[in-house]
Design a protein around this motif. Structure first.
Motif, short mmCIF file in Angstrom:
data_model
loop_
_atom_site.label_atom_id
_atom_site.label_comp_id
_atom_site.label_asym_id
_atom_site.label_seq_id
_atom_site.Cartn_x
_atom_site.Cartn_y
_atom_site.Cartn_z
N ARG A 277 0.82 -1.21 0.00
CA ARG A 277 0.00 0.00 0.00
C ARG A 277 0.86 1.26 0.00
O ARG A 277 0.40 2.32 -0.42
N THR A 278 2.07 1.16 0.54
CA THR A 278 2.99 2.31 0.53
C THR A 278 4.31 1.87 -0.10
O THR A 278 4.84 0.81 0.23
N VAL A 279 4.78 2.69 -1.01
CA VAL A 279 6.02 2.35 -1.74
C VAL A 279 6.94 3.57 -1.73
O VAL A 279 6.51 4.68 -2.07
N ALA A 280 8.19 3.36 -1.35
CA ALA A 280 9.19 4.44 -1.34
C ALA A 280 10.16 4.24 -2.49
O ALA A 280 10.70 3.14 -2.68
N PHE A 281 10.34 5.30 -3.28
CA PHE A 281 11.27 5.26 -4.42
C PHE A 281 12.43 6.23 -4.21
O PHE A 281 12.19 7.39 -3.81
N PRO A 282 13.63 5.84 -4.60
CA PRO A 282 14.71 6.82 -4.76
C PRO A 282 14.61 7.41 -6.16
O PRO A 282 13.75 6.99 -6.95
N ALA A 283 15.48 8.37 -6.48
CA ALA A 283 15.51 8.95 -7.83
C ALA A 283 16.38 8.04 -8.71
O ALA A 283 17.60 8.24 -8.83
N ILE A 284 15.70 7.06 -9.31
CA ILE A 284 16.39 6.02 -10.08
C ILE A 284 17.23 6.63 -11.22
O ILE A 284 16.77 7.56 -11.89
N SER A 285 18.41 6.11 -11.41
CA SER A 285 19.34 6.47 -12.50
C SER A 285 20.02 7.83 -12.34
O SER A 285 20.80 8.21 -13.22
N THR A 286 19.75 8.55 -11.25
CA THR A 286 20.30 9.92 -11.17
C THR A 286 21.66 10.01 -10.48
O THR A 286 22.19 11.11 -10.30
N GLY A 287 22.21 8.87 -10.07
CA GLY A 287 23.51 8.87 -9.40
C GLY A 287 24.58 8.36 -10.35
O GLY A 287 24.93 9.01 -11.34
N VAL A 288 25.04 7.15 -10.07
CA VAL A 288 26.07 6.51 -10.90
C VAL A 288 25.66 6.47 -12.38
O VAL A 288 26.50 6.60 -13.27
N TYR A 289 24.36 6.34 -12.64
CA TYR A 289 23.90 6.22 -14.04
C TYR A 289 23.65 7.57 -14.72
O TYR A 289 23.26 7.62 -15.89
#
Ligand code: AR6
Length: 170
Positions: free
Chosen positions: A115-127
């Motif tokens: 019911r609750t999902v936490a996301f980081p900012a995908i691809s914005t670091g090493v990628y």
């Protein structure tokens, strides 16, 4: 049902959610950035399940844009959903693949009943995906993906990421 989108700044491994999304690589065997932090804080159970997934379903690795769940180990969550973002200006540098990470993670979350999902900012670091574009893709995709998830929380590591997502959220 409407999904509430919230923004917080901080370390995703210190957050509680039904599912925490990991910006992994296709090996599923860990790495730096948020991936390293999740495995460090979550403990060895996560890696053990990742190894089992490699052996059973993903011998060639988890393809870019797909997502798969494991236990969350010692994190304050029930599951970690691992997804592989595209490398900016790499062979799979396609915004549709970054959108797919969010969509597929929500699909897996729905399968799990999260019911609750936490996301980081995908691809914005090493990628190296540019932050503003990554924020646009993340917010648009979550807004346009039908899901039973009630709250999507973006957990942004620094001011720059938080501000980029806040601008997009309006
Ligand atoms: N909590 C929230 N966000 C974080 C955290 C944290 N603990 N640590 C870093 N970030 P990255 P990618 C932010 O590099 O670009 C790994 O080695 C970070 O500031 O973690 O998708 C994997 O194994 C950035 O904004 O992921 C892969 O090889 C964002 O999370 C590769 O990096 C994503 O940065 C994946 O690269």
């Amino acid at each position: 049902m409407t999904t509430t989108i919230t923004l917080v700044q901080g370390d995703i491994t210190h957050h509680s959610a039904d599912a925490i999304v990991n910006a992994a690589n296709s090996s599923l065997l860990g790495g730096g950035g948020v991936d390293g932090a999740i495995h460090r804080r979550g403990g060895p159970e996560i890696l053990a399940e990742c190894r089992a997934l490699r052996a059973s379903r993903y011998g060639k690795g988890l393809p870019t844009g797909q997502a798969v769940a494991t236990t969350a180990g010692r994190l304050d969550a029930r599951w970690v959903i691992h997804t592989v973002g595209p490398v900016h200006q790499g062979p799979d540098s396609d915004p549709a693949l970054l959108a797919s990470c969010y969509r597929e993670s929500l699909r897996v979350a729905d399968e799990l009943g999260a019911r609750t999902v936490a996301f980081p900012a995908i691809s914005t670091g090493v990628y190296r995906w540019p932050m503003d574009d990554a924020a646009r893709i993340a917010v648009e995709t979550v807004r346009n993906t039908p899901t039973a998830v009630e709250e999507v929380r973006f957990v942004l590591f620094d001011d720059r990421a938080y501000e980029a997502f806040a601008r997009r959220l309006g």
